[in-house]
Design a protein around this motif. Structure first.
Motif, PDB file in Angstrom:
ATOM      1  N   TYR A  12      -0.328  -9.170   2.218  1.00 49.33           N
ATOM      2  CA  TYR A  12       0.835  -8.851   3.228  1.00 49.33           C
ATOM      3  C   TYR A  12       1.464  -7.624   3.516  1.00 49.33           C
ATOM      4  N   LEU A  13       0.739  -6.800   4.888  1.00 47.52           N
ATOM      5  CA  LEU A  13       1.535  -5.297   4.226  1.00 47.52           C
ATOM      6  C   LEU A  13       3.007  -5.511   5.902  1.00 47.52           C
ATOM      7  N   SER A  14       2.478  -4.340   6.070  1.00 51.00           N
ATOM      8  CA  SER A  14       4.143  -3.883   6.945  1.00 51.00           C
ATOM      9  C   SER A  14       3.304  -2.791   8.042  1.00 51.00           C
ATOM     10  N   GLU A  15       3.518  -2.864   9.149  1.00 44.47           N
ATOM     11  CA  GLU A  15       3.226  -1.520  10.096  1.00 44.47           C
ATOM     12  C   GLU A  15       3.263  -0.818  10.212  1.00 44.47           C
ATOM     13  N   LYS A  16       4.601  -0.054   9.098  1.00 45.14           N
ATOM     14  CA  LYS A  16       4.590   1.068   9.091  1.00 45.14           C
ATOM     15  C   LYS A  16       3.943   1.646   8.505  1.00 45.14           C
ATOM     16  N   ASP A  17       3.732   0.833   7.116  1.00 45.61           N
ATOM     17  CA  ASP A  17       3.524   0.709   5.738  1.00 45.61           C
ATOM     18  C   ASP A  17       2.264   2.396   5.903  1.00 45.61           C
ATOM     19  N   THR A  18       2.209   3.247   5.264  1.00 44.56           N
ATOM     20  CA  THR A  18       1.261   4.105   5.549  1.00 44.56           C
ATOM     21  C   THR A  18      -0.378   4.675   4.289  1.00 44.56           C
ATOM     22  N   ILE A  19      -0.931   4.638   4.478  1.00 49.36           N
ATOM     23  CA  ILE A  19      -1.746   5.288   2.517  1.00 49.36           C
ATOM     24  C   ILE A  19      -2.366   7.103   3.044  1.00 49.36           C
ATOM     25  N   SER A  20      -2.582   7.638   2.691  1.00 49.57           N
ATOM     26  CA  SER A  20      -2.472   9.137   3.224  1.00 49.57           C
ATOM     27  C   SER A  20      -2.571   9.724   4.595  1.00 49.57           C
ATOM     28  N   GLY A  21      -1.135   8.819   5.444  1.00 54.81           N
ATOM     29  CA  GLY A  21      -1.433   9.641   6.841  1.00 54.81           C
ATOM     30  C   GLY A  21      -1.895   8.434   7.685  1.00 54.81           C
ATOM     31  N   ARG A  22      -2.154   7.573   7.175  1.00 53.24           N
ATOM     32  CA  ARG A  22      -2.965   6.217   7.878  1.00 53.24           C
ATOM     33  C   ARG A  22      -2.252   4.724   7.306  1.00 53.24           C
ATOM     34  N   PRO A  23      -2.271   4.355   9.011  1.00 49.94           N
ATOM     35  CA  PRO A  23      -1.359   2.486   8.393  1.00 49.94           C
ATOM     36  C   PRO A  23      -2.410   1.705   7.394  1.00 49.94           C
ATOM     37  N   GLY A  80     -14.261 -11.677  -6.024  1.00 48.62           N
ATOM     38  CA  GLY A  80     -13.499 -11.303  -7.742  1.00 48.62           C
ATOM     39  C   GLY A  80     -14.022  -9.777  -8.261  1.00 48.62           C
ATOM     40  N   ARG A  81     -14.493  -9.633  -8.095  1.00 51.31           N
ATOM     41  CA  ARG A  81     -15.499  -8.385  -7.638  1.00 51.31           C
ATOM     42  C   ARG A  81     -14.724  -6.583  -6.865  1.00 51.31           C
ATOM     43  N   ILE A  82     -14.342  -7.354  -5.142  1.00 50.21           N
ATOM     44  CA  ILE A  82     -14.206  -6.627  -4.537  1.00 50.21           C
ATOM     45  C   ILE A  82     -12.842  -6.158  -5.257  1.00 50.21           C
ATOM     46  N   LEU A  83     -11.993  -7.159  -5.813  1.00 51.88           N
ATOM     47  CA  LEU A  83     -10.140  -7.354  -4.984  1.00 51.88           C
ATOM     48  C   LEU A  83      -9.480  -6.164  -6.464  1.00 51.88           C
ATOM     49  N   PRO A  84     -10.275  -6.021  -7.343  1.00 52.92           N
ATOM     50  CA  PRO A  84      -9.372  -4.438  -8.339  1.00 52.92           C
ATOM     51  C   PRO A  84     -10.043  -3.350  -7.914  1.00 52.92           C
ATOM     52  N   SER A  85     -10.393  -3.169  -6.334  1.00 54.74           N
ATOM     53  CA  SER A  85     -10.549  -1.865  -6.412  1.00 54.74           C
ATOM     54  C   SER A  85      -9.686  -1.798  -5.402  1.00 54.74           C
ATOM     55  N   LEU A  86      -8.262  -2.759  -4.943  1.00 57.01           N
ATOM     56  CA  LEU A  86      -6.963  -2.935  -4.143  1.00 57.01           C
ATOM     57  C   LEU A  86      -6.100  -2.268  -4.944  1.00 57.01           C
ATOM     58  N   PRO A  91      -0.544  -0.933  -4.872  1.00 60.43           N
ATOM     59  CA  PRO A  91      -0.017  -1.616  -6.467  1.00 60.43           C
ATOM     60  C   PRO A  91       0.702  -2.865  -5.635  1.00 60.43           C
ATOM     61  N   ASP A  92       1.742  -2.834  -4.607  1.00 61.37           N
ATOM     62  CA  ASP A  92       2.919  -3.523  -4.852  1.00 61.37           C
ATOM     63  C   ASP A  92       2.645  -4.338  -3.835  1.00 61.37           C
ATOM     64  N   ALA A  93       1.732  -4.787  -2.891  1.00 59.53           N
ATOM     65  CA  ALA A  93       1.555  -5.743  -2.313  1.00 59.53           C
ATOM     66  C   ALA A  93       1.855  -6.851  -2.549  1.00 59.53           C
ATOM     67  N   LEU A  94       1.658  -7.753  -1.675  1.00 56.05           N
ATOM     68  CA  LEU A  94       1.720  -9.549  -1.906  1.00 56.05           C
ATOM     69  C   LEU A  94       0.523  -9.704  -1.553  1.00 56.05           C
ATOM     70  N   ILE A  95      -0.780 -10.263  -2.440  1.00 56.21           N
ATOM     71  CA  ILE A  95      -1.727 -10.433  -1.778  1.00 56.21           C
ATOM     72  C   ILE A  95      -2.035 -12.185  -2.887  1.00 56.21           C
ATOM     73  N   THR A  96      -2.414 -12.976  -2.012  1.00 51.79           N
ATOM     74  CA  THR A  96      -2.469 -14.178  -2.488  1.00 51.79           C
ATOM     75  C   THR A  96      -4.010 -14.477  -2.037  1.00 51.79           C
ATOM     76  N   ILE A  97      -4.104 -15.884  -3.315  1.00 48.65           N
ATOM     77  CA  ILE A  97      -6.212 -16.194  -2.901  1.00 48.65           C
ATOM     78  C   ILE A  97      -6.254 -17.973  -3.384  1.00 48.65           C
ATOM     79  N   GLU A  98      -6.845 -18.546  -2.003  1.00 43.90           N
ATOM     80  CA  GLU A  98      -7.106 -19.734  -2.178  1.00 43.90           C
ATOM     81  C   GLU A  98      -8.280 -19.872  -2.125  1.00 43.90           C
ATOM     82  N   GLN A  99      -8.760 -21.218  -2.021  1.00 47.33           N
ATOM     83  CA  GLN A  99      -9.924 -22.046  -1.760  1.00 47.33           C
ATOM     84  C   GLN A  99      -9.715 -22.415  -0.914  1.00 47.33           C
ATOM     85  N   VAL A 100     -11.137 -22.596   0.161  1.00 49.48           N
ATOM     86  CA  VAL A 100     -10.766 -22.982   1.472  1.00 49.48           C
ATOM     87  C   VAL A 100     -12.282 -23.922   1.886  1.00 49.48           C
TER      88      VAL A 100
END
Length: 416
Positions: A12-23, A80-86, A91-100
Motif C-alpha cells: 500500500y503506497l500513495s501516488e505522491k510517494d517518491t524514491i530518488s525522484g521516481r514514483p 520469501g526470498r524477494i520480500l526482504p529486499s523491499l 521501510p514504512d509501507a503497509l505490506i500484507t501476505i496471504e495464501q491464495v
C-alpha cells in the motif's frame, strides 16, 4: 484447488510517494522485476484514507494523495526470498501476505533447483575419519561408502577429503576391485599403507560447500571441480554432511510443478534429444561374454552400452559385474582386471559360450528423445542411475543422457 505454495502480496503506497525522484510504485515494480518476480500490477485507487483519517478523492486537487496498491502473486519460496529486499526501499509501507487459491496460473518456475539450501539436502549420516589415522584405515572405511571421505580434526573441522582417486593412487587398484578381493588379499595389499599417515594424502586445497550455499551455486561448483560428491561445512567450518549430484537432481525434481497441479511453469523444458550425447562405446548383447569383458577393460570410465538390434539392454559395468558374479567367476574377473592384460585365457575358458546379455548388467532406463528433461530428472533420481538412454519411436538407442549433462543444462537454464 487450494495451493499453499502460492501467495499474494499487497503493498500500500500513495501516488505522491517518491524514491530518488521516481514514483515509489514504479521503483517498487522495477525492484520486483529485477529480482525475478513472476509479475506485479500497480492499481490506482479512486478514493481512500489512512492513519491521518483524511479522505483523498479524485477531486482535481493537486495536493490529494490517492492510494496505489501493488498486487503481486507468486510462488511462496520466491516471495520469501524477494520480500526482504523491499525493507530498505519501503521501510514504512503497509505490506500484507496471504495464501491464495489457484484455479489456473502460469508462473515463473522457482529456478531449476528451487530455493532450498545445501544444508537442507546434504546427507548427514556420513562416515568421517580423523586426520591422525592411516591411509589404510581410510580405504577400509571407504569401501561401499561415499566416494568422498571427509577428514576432520579433533574439533570436527574439515581439513581435507580422501577420494576414490586417492584410493587408486595409494592402493594401485580401482575401488570396485579392492572391495571384491578376499579379505586376506585385501589385508596384504593394505599392509604397507598402515604406517602411511593420512595427513600425507590430504589435498592442499580443501574443496567444500557451505550449508548456506544455494543448490545452484553448489551445482556450478561441482561441475567446475568435476566432482559428484562434496563435503559441506557449517558457519564455523565444522563438517555438516555430504552433498551429491543426486541431491541436486532431487532439488530439481521437487521444484518442478506436479502434472496435476493448476500451476504451470512459464518455461517449457527442452527435449532430451537436444541434450543427449552419442553412444560412444557399445557391445552387442549376443557377443561372447569374454569379448565384452575385454572391451570393458579398454573403455575406462566411458559407459559401455549393451545393445540388441539397437535396443539398450543395460550397461556393462565393473561394479555391477562383480556384484552379480558368483565367487569362481568373480575371482577370475578380479584377477583379469588387476593384470592389465588385454585378454585372459582362463576367463575365456570359464565363460565358454556365455553371451554378454547373460552377464549382470547395470540398469539403463530409457526415454523417447522428445521427452522433456524434467522427465529425465525424475527417472534418473527415482532409479538412482548415472545414465539413461534416449530412444526413437522403435526403442532404438539414439544417445545417452547423464546426470552431469542434466545438471549442466539446468545451470545454463538459470542464466548463471
Amino acid at each position: 484447488m487450494q495451493s499453499d505454495s502460492v501467495q499474494r502480496v499487497r503493498i500500500y503506497l500513495s501516488e505522491k510517494d517518491t524514491i530518488s525522484g521516481r514514483p515509489s510504485y514504479l521503483a517498487t515494480l522495477e525492484t520486483l522485476r529485477e529480482a525475478g518476480a513472476t509479475g506485479a500490477t500497480a492499481l490506482r485507487g479512486l478514493a481512500g484514507f489512512g492513519v491521518s483519517q483524511r479522505l483523498a478523492t479524485e477531486s482535481g486537487d493537486p495536493n490529494q494523495k490517492l492510494p496505489v496498491v501493488i498486487e503481486w502473486i507468486d510462488r511462496a519460496d520466491r516471495v520469501g526470498r524477494i520480500l526482504p529486499s523491499l525493507d530498505a526501499l519501503l521501510p514504512d509501507a503497509l505490506i500484507t501476505i496471504e495464501q491464495v487459491q489457484i484455479y489456473r496460473a502460469t508462473l515463473r518456475s522457482s529456478g531449476p533447483f528451487g530455493e532450498r539450501r545445501v544444508g537442507d539436502l546434504a546427507a548427514r549420516d556420513v562416515a568421517t575419519i580423523a586426520s591422525h589415522r592411516s591411509v589404510a584405515d581410510a580405504i577400509r572405511l571407504m569401501l561401499g561408502a561415499h566416494s568422498a571421505l571427509p577428514i576432520t580434526d579433533d574439533q570436527q573441522r574439515l581439513v581435507g577429503t580422501f577420494s576414490h582417486a586417492d584410493m587408486r593412487r595409494h592402493a594401485q587398484l580401482a575401488p570396485e576391485l579392492l572391495a571384491a578381493l578376499p579379505e586376506a588379499q585385501r589385508a596384504a595389499l593394505l599392509a604397507p599403507l598402515e604406517a602411511t599417515p593420512l595427513a600425507q594424502a590430504i589435498r592442499s586445497e580443501v574443496l567444500a560447500l557451505s550449508v548456506d550455499s544455494s543448490v545452484l551455486q553448489a551445482t556450478k561448483a561441482m561441475i567446475e571441480w568435476g566432482l559428484d560428491e562434496v563435503p559441506v561445512t557449517n558457519r564455523e567450518g565444522r563438517f555438516h554432511g555430504i552433498f551429491t549430484t543426486s541431491h541436486a537432481l532431487q532439488a530439481a525434481q521437487e521444484s518442478r510443478a506436479a502434472s496435476d497441479s493448476p500451476i504451470r511453469d512459464a518455461e517449457r523444458p527442452s527435449p532430451i534429444g537436444l541434450l543427449m550425447q552419442g553412444v560412444r562405446k557399445s557391445v552387442l548383447g549376443y557377443a561372447l561374454a569374454n569379448e565384452g569383458i575385454e572391451r570393458l577393460a579398454e573403455v575406462g570410465d566411458v559407459p559401455l552400452v549393451v545393445l540388441d538390434n539397437g535396443h539398450p539392454l543395460g550397461v556393462l559395468d565393473i561394479g555391477a559385474l562383480l556384484a552379480g558374479a558368483e565367487p569362481p567367476l568373480r575371482d577370475s574377473l578380479v584377477a583379469f582386471f588387476r593384470s592389465g592384460q588385454p585378454s585372459s585365457p582362463a576367463l575365456a575358458e570359464l565363460l565358454g559360450e556365455t553371451r554378454v546379455a547373460s552377464l549382470p548388467l547395470a540398469p539403463l532406463p530409457s526415454l523417447p528423445t522428445a521427452a522433456g528433461y524434467d522427465q529425465a530428472i525424475a527417472l534418473l533420481h527415482e532409479q538412482g542411475s548415472a545414465w539413461l538412454a534416449a530412444v526413437d519411436e522403435q526403442g532404438r538407442a539414439q544417445g545417452l543422457i547423464g546426470q552431469r549433462t542434466i545438471l549442466r543444462a539446468l545451470v545454463q537454464e538459470s542464466g548463471a
